[in-house]
Design a protein around this motif. Structure first.
Motif, short mmCIF file in Angstrom:
data_model
loop_
_atom_site.label_atom_id
_atom_site.label_comp_id
_atom_site.label_asym_id
_atom_site.label_seq_id
_atom_site.Cartn_x
_atom_site.Cartn_y
_atom_site.Cartn_z
N UNK A 156 71.17 68.88 -30.80
CA UNK A 156 72.03 68.71 -29.78
C UNK A 156 73.59 68.50 -30.59
N UNK A 157 74.49 68.84 -29.85
CA UNK A 157 75.86 68.73 -30.54
C UNK A 157 76.92 68.10 -29.37
N UNK A 158 78.04 67.52 -29.89
CA UNK A 158 79.21 67.70 -28.78
C UNK A 158 80.32 67.78 -29.59
N UNK A 159 81.35 68.65 -28.88
CA UNK A 159 82.54 68.87 -29.43
C UNK A 159 83.47 67.80 -29.29
N UNK B 235 85.38 68.78 -36.02
CA UNK B 235 85.32 69.43 -34.84
C UNK B 235 83.92 69.09 -33.88
N UNK B 236 82.92 68.48 -34.48
CA UNK B 236 81.87 68.21 -33.62
C UNK B 236 81.02 67.28 -34.34
N UNK B 237 80.04 66.51 -33.65
CA UNK B 237 79.03 65.75 -34.30
C UNK B 237 77.80 66.00 -33.47
N UNK B 238 76.58 65.65 -34.21
CA UNK B 238 75.43 66.15 -33.42
C UNK B 238 74.08 65.52 -33.99
N UNK B 239 73.19 66.03 -33.44
CA UNK B 239 71.69 65.82 -34.14
C UNK B 239 70.91 67.06 -34.60
#
Length: 117
Positions: free
Chosen positions: A49-52, A32-36
């Motif tokens: 932060x996250x990115x779909x 679904x997403x990855x981020x920090x």
């Protein structure tokens, strides 16, 4: 299972830049997403932060908006965090995470970012 390997942390002076990378391996379906997230000494871990993964939509904590940029390379299963205009309050251990269907978040081992004034 998903393995996350982070790189790119280090020490910089205030106003400097760093670029974090997080490479994912293993499961690829249902991402679904990855981020920090980050965790400073004596503080709780906080979202950064996250990115779909499908749409590429991005979200940031207010304190990093305009300074940090999250991006991804689908072919390399990698997410990046470009950090500019770093401040001492950005000092923390930065953790990559991955959000997959029907699973708790997967976490990387963490990478230290230290910003000196």
């Amino acid at each position: 299972q998903v393995q996350l390997v982070e790189s790119g942390g280090g020490s910089v002076q205030a106003g400097g830049s760093l670029r974090l990378s997080c490479a994912a391996s293993g499961r690829t379906d249902g991402r679904n997403a990855m981020g920090w997230f980050r965790q400073a000494p004596g503080k709780e871990r906080e979202f950064v932060a996250t990115i779909r993964w499908g749409s590429g939509s991005t979200y940031y904590i207010d304190s990093v908006k305009g300074r940090f940029t999250i991006s991804k390379d689908n072919a390399k299963n990698t997410v990046f965090l470009q950090m500019n205009s770093l401040k001492p309050e950005d000092t923390a251990v930065y953790y990559c995470y991955a959000d997959f269907d029907a699973s708790p978040y997967y976490w990387g081992q963490g990478t230290q970012v230290t910003v000196s004034s």
